[in-house]
Enzyme design. Structure first.
Site, mmCIF file in Angstrom:
data_model
loop_
_atom_site.group_PDB
_atom_site.id
_atom_site.type_symbol
_atom_site.label_atom_id
_atom_site.label_comp_id
_atom_site.label_asym_id
_atom_site.label_seq_id
_atom_site.Cartn_x
_atom_site.Cartn_y
_atom_site.Cartn_z
ATOM 1 N N GLU A 202 16.526 -35.812 39.503
ATOM 2 C CA GLU A 202 16.204 -37.009 38.723
ATOM 3 C C GLU A 202 17.440 -37.602 38.033
ATOM 4 O OE1 GLU A 202 11.526 -35.983 37.792
ATOM 5 O OE2 GLU A 202 13.050 -35.422 36.311
ATOM 6 N N GLU B 166 8.235 -35.885 44.025
ATOM 7 C CA GLU B 166 7.295 -35.382 43.025
ATOM 8 C C GLU B 166 6.244 -36.455 42.806
ATOM 9 O OE1 GLU B 166 8.865 -34.182 39.253
ATOM 10 O OE2 GLU B 166 10.615 -33.197 40.128
#
Length: 1002
Positions: free
Chosen positions: A196, A294
């Site tokens: 991320e 995700e």
């Protein structure tokens, strides 16, 4: 894990928001499969549609599972088998740097921190792995996976300057994972560097291709050759293929559309469903498969929250139907649910905003039970995708259009068509995705190979209930027979020799219709209420869904099972082992059996004519082997023969699986003999703290904090990281002292207590939202010239995460940030500090760097089994408790004799919230609970088998911190949360080291 609070989506959506209704043409010849990575390996390849493994397209449907959150390696296979039973192909996993290099320069991959058994269990279950070692992981882990010692470094984390500190971890974990790659016969097929990397402050270069490429190179140097995949926290397109230095092989992004509001579990906010993913993908990464690295499989829950059952309700089976199918509507073929099994933040490994449980409201509960309906819904969807190879090269023709292919604008439809077979997939949902209304509709002008049709053709209307979504198909191949169309959703199909079975399902009371191309003969074999007719040379069936199934034979060799959705939940498809290169891994070329058997089926093998099933029961249930090779003539379940009868028409075998309740006695903890030890001897006048660390640093290495005190009183400056740290402040009184003001910081729900000599002055008892506090305590009647000592305990609830590059969140200080002794200068006090024994050179190598903190009993090792307790008092924590403010250790032993062949998850319950105290729960030395009675919400703490010895002696220690005065623990008892007759087999114990005298303990 997604850091939604930090991420702004403005600007990224500027063009994509107009893509809610597009007509799109894409496909054609696949692009080169490996591009410039061809020299590394050729087993895992990809094109713009999907990945290939050994030349076969697969749907890589994964669930997230972190081995470090289940420190019972003997249960890792259990979780993998439950994921495999869903029909999933893989698992995505993080590793936690903070647990594996708790001491700088010392890497630990032994015992519960070894991944060898994790990889072996994945291989045994047939689960592909996506490795995500960070070094930064976020994941609601302390520091986002960063070790505490890193916060003393001046380098900004997640920038080139910090990379040298990651070298040992990256090399060590990279080499471990490299050995488990598919190229070496292991289960790892994809690798994610960093995590991320999607937002930064203005004071750092971002995105920094030099940094990102350096992270990648460290792992390549460690031997990683499988493709790199990314997980942009939002689809910004950072480091997508073709963007230059640092570009990954396959670009992926994350999505948590409903956020984390478990306090309002029935609320679906307007506009939350993503309609922009496809447009962004086509702009950013159209050479790779649509990859959602995700996607929301649950939610975290904060201190004082509603608990994870509320999270499971928010992200329930309805959420899965609407949101997951919305993702399938954009051609997603690499799809990871975060989490599929959450586990436990044992041993202080969690971040400060969360409590011990990391259940996450996931499909598999923290206690490993699979009773949530969302588990069953995920199974229906996964099996459909696994049985639908045409989906893997399908492209969107019409996206998100109100009224397209239906006779009402209240329904939105997306059309996908397979480039290889022409199969059509029509995904419908309510135009108002959160609507609770039921909408009746017909499919109109639906393209098929015989022309456009309006459906149902025979009678009635279709209906879409609120918060539902369906996949209708056209020209769908089932082993040589073409389903012209089906409004009922497909669960699975299988072909055995010349016979084919097809299982479809719908919601209760719904009308559905299915047609078979070129087939005219249909015979109802079971059930009533099926209308059948031959139309234009095609067999058409129309029925209303009821709890009782219906079975129809089409021609001579196709058997169609028309199921109620809730009955379909009880069916399982189990892959039979294949040649060694495939074994149980997902492959379109393997054979599976289809079995109805209730709670859980794990494995199936066919040896000669014996079909051997393993699985779990929580009740006596009917067994139906609906589909199996014709060679089957005998059935066993968990090694026992099952009496079965064969239907000579359908080939279905039926029998009964009997559940036998075990005889189990669970000890009553509250009534056992408990031993007691004062764990705050530091307040006694005779206590000697000469062995403590002098808190004499006149500077701090913390770049986020300028000292406000003569010497640093920050824990990490002295190498103390986990949980409670003690401070002792020595001064000689003048008699002018009137109060002590402390500015404390420990993270959400932290606490602190203050004593002057042996007099209790006061506590901050903590609340759910305060991470720091100004605590003022009064001081009276000190005698001039006499020495005094403050003893102050400060809890550290974990280090903050670092989701936004440049914030250096883990460096957020912990400890005493400032103080004022009224009537005296600050330098009147000299300070000592003490945390866990050894600090970063921690004493307990078995349970890792975060399991212990600074309380006396833990420094001595008395929380471990078999302490020297012969002279300790007998005091019950429930009936007697603690007589005054302070801390005390309560210990007891008990035996368990859980019969083999049963899985009986056990939790330790403290009864109810209430009271200003907190308890650290140790089971056989592992800290498996932090009960905060005045904050909550957690009251029950699951402890897995392997930590608990199910056939022997167990040791429990409770470290009770009374924050304001005398307290009794509300309750303490063992609570079985399920009784399951299991075919899993024996569970090995995790490493359990017992008490031994500790050098330097004080």
């Amino acid at each position: 894990m997604f850091w939604s609070k930090l991420c702004s989506i403005a600007g990224v959506l500027s063009f994509a928001l107009n893509a809610s209704s597009l007509t799109i043409g894409r496909g054609g010849k696949p692009k080169e499969l490996i591009k410039d990575k061809r020299a590394l390996q050729d087993i895992v390849t990809w094109d713009e549609h999907s990945i290939f493994v050994r030349g076969e397209r697969i749907m890589l449907l994964n669930g997230e599972f972190h081995p470090y959150r289940l420190p019972a390696p003997g249960l890792w296979l259990d979780v993998f088998q439950k994921v495999k039973a869903l029909g999933f192909a893989g698992v995505s996993f993080y590793t936690d740097w903070a647990l594996q290099e708790g001491q700088e320069g010392v890497f630990n991959a032994e015992g519960v921190f070894s991944l060898d058994q994790f990889f072996a269990a994945a291989s045994e279950a047939g689960i592909y792995l996506v490795a995500r070692p960070g070094p930064y992981i976020n994941a609601e882990s302390s520091g986002g996976g960063f070790p505490g010692w890193l916060t003393r470094k001046t380098a900004i984390e997640r920038t080139p300057e910090y990379l040298n500190y990651t070298a040992l971890y990256s090399k060590s974990i990279g080499e471990i994972i490299a050995k488990a790659q598919i190229t070496n016969g292991g289960p790892v097929i994809l690798f994610q560097p960093e995590n991320e990397y999607s937002q930064a402050t203005s004071n750092v270069k971002f995105p920094d291709p030099d940094y990102f490429a350096a992270v990648e190179q460290m792992f390549r140097d460690a031997g990683i050759v499988v493709p790199f995949v990314s997980n942009d926290a939002f689809p910004h397109g950072y480091f997508a293929p073709g963007t230059g230095l640092g570009a990954v092989d396959i670009y992926g992004f994350d999505g948590y559309p409903l956020g984390f509001d478990c306090a309002n579990p029935t609320v679906w906010p307007a506009g939350a469903i993503p309609t922009y993913y496809l447009g962004l993908h086509q702009q950013q990464a159209n050479s790779t498969p649509v990859t959602i690295s995700e996607f929301q499989g649950g939610s975290f829950d904060p201190w004082g929250g509603k608990g994870f059952d509320a999270c499971a309700q928010l992200l329930n089976n309805e959420f899965e139907r609407v949101f997951y199918k919305n993702n399938y509507a954009i051609e997603t073929t690499i799809f990871n649910l975060y989490m599929i099994y959450g586990g436990t933040n044992w041993g202080n490994l969690g971040y400060p905003e969360g409590y011990t449980s990391y259940d996450y409201g996931a499909s598999i509960s923290e206690d490993r039970t699979v009773t949530r309906e969302k588990y069953s819904e995920a199974k229906l969807e996964a099996n459909f995708l696994k049985a639908s190879p045409a989906y893997l090269d399908a492209t969107v023709s019409t996206y998100g259009s109100n009224g397209s292919f239906v006779n009402t604008d209240a329904i939105l439809t997306t059309q996908l068509r397979s480039n290889s077979t022409g199969t059509g997939f029509y995904i419908v949902r309510q135009a108002d995705y959160a609507s609770l209304a039921t909408t009746k509709y017909k499919l109109k002008n639906l393209p098929t190979s015989i022309g456009s049709l309006t459906i149902p053709q025979l009678q009635g209307s279709l209906e879409l209930q609120g918060r539902d979504s369906k996949v209708h198909v056209t020209d769908y191949d089932i082993g040589g027979t073409t389903v012209l169309y089906s409004t009922a959703e497909i669960f699975t199909w299988q072909k055995y020799g010349s016979n084919t079975i097809l299982l479809v399902y719908g919601g209760a009371g719904e009308t559905h219709e299915i047609a078979f191309k070129g087939k005219t003969k249909s015979t109802v074999l079971e059930g009533a209420g099926v209308t059948k007719k031959a139309l234009n040379g095609n067999a058409v069936l129309n029925w209303q869904v009821t709890p009782a199934r219906k079975v129809v034979q089409i021609s001579s060799n196709v058997f169609v099972y028309l199921l109620w959705r809730n009955e379909a939940y009880n069916y399982w498809t189990l892959q039979l082992p294949s040649p060694s290169t495939v074994d149980l891994y997902t492959s379109p070329s393997v054979t599976s059996v289809v079995v109805k058997a209730g709670y859980l089926l794990r494995t199936a093998t066919l040896n000669g004519g014996t079909l051997a099933l393993t699985g779990d029961l929580n009740a006596t249930v009917p067994l139906s082997i609906t589909g199996a090779p014709s060679a089957v003539n005998k059935v066993t379940f968990n090694g026992n023969n099952v009496q079965v009868t064969k239907n000579t028409v359908t080939g279905e075998w039926t029998g009964r699986l009997r559940f036998t309740a075990p005889s189990v006695t669970i000890p009553d903890l509250a009534s056992l003999e408990w031993k007691y030890l004062d764990s705050l001897p530091e307040i006694q006048n005779t206590y000697d703290d000469s062995a403590w660390t002098n808190a004499d640093l006149t500077y701090t290495n913390n770049t986020l904090w300028s000292l406000k005190t003569p010497t640093s009183l920050l824990q990490v400056d002295y190498g103390y990281i986990p949980a409670v740290t003690l401070f002792r402040g020595h001064f000689t009184a003048t008699g002018a002292e009137s109060s002590l003001l402390l500015y404390l910081q420990g993270g959400n729900a932290f606490a602190s207590s203050v004593f002057l000599n042996n007099t209790f002055l006061g506590s901050w008892v903590g609340n759910a939202t305060k991470s720091n506090w100004n605590l003022t305590v009064p001081i009276t009647s000190l005698k001039a010239g006499k020495p005094y000592v403050f003893t102050i305990s400060v809890d550290n609830q974990g280090l903050e995460e670092d989701g936004e590059v440049g914030t250096d969140g883990p460096k957020t200080p912990r400890g005493i940030l400032n103080y004022t002794l009224a009537g005296r200068p600050q330098n009147a006090i000299t300070w000592k500090i003490q945390g866990n024994l050894g600090g970063e050179n921690y004493a307990d190598k078995t349970r890792g760097p975060l399991n212990e903190d600074g309380w006396f009993a833990e420094r001595m090792g008395y929380h471990l089994p078999a302490p020297p307790d012969s002279k300790w008092k007998a005091v019950n924590p429930v009936t007697t408790g603690v007589s005054k403010a302070g801390t005390a250790l309560f210990t007891t032993n008990f035996d368990l004799q859980i019969p083999a062949g049963y899985d009986i998850p056990i939790s330790v319950s403290f009864g109810a919230l209430g009271g200003n105290y907190r308890v650290e729960l140790f089971v056989n030395g592992y800290q498996f609970g932090k009960f905060v009675a005045n904050v909550g919400p957690q009251v029950e703490f699951p402890v897995p088998q392997g930590i608990l010895d199910y056939s022997g002696r167990n040791y429990v220690a409770l470290l009770v911190w009374a924050l304001e005065g005398a307290v009794k623990v509300n309750d303490v008892r063992l609570v079985p949360t399920a009784v399951v007759q299991s075919g899993y087999g024996n569970v090995e114990m995790s490493p359990i080291t017992s008490y031994a005298p500790r050098m330097g303990a004080h």
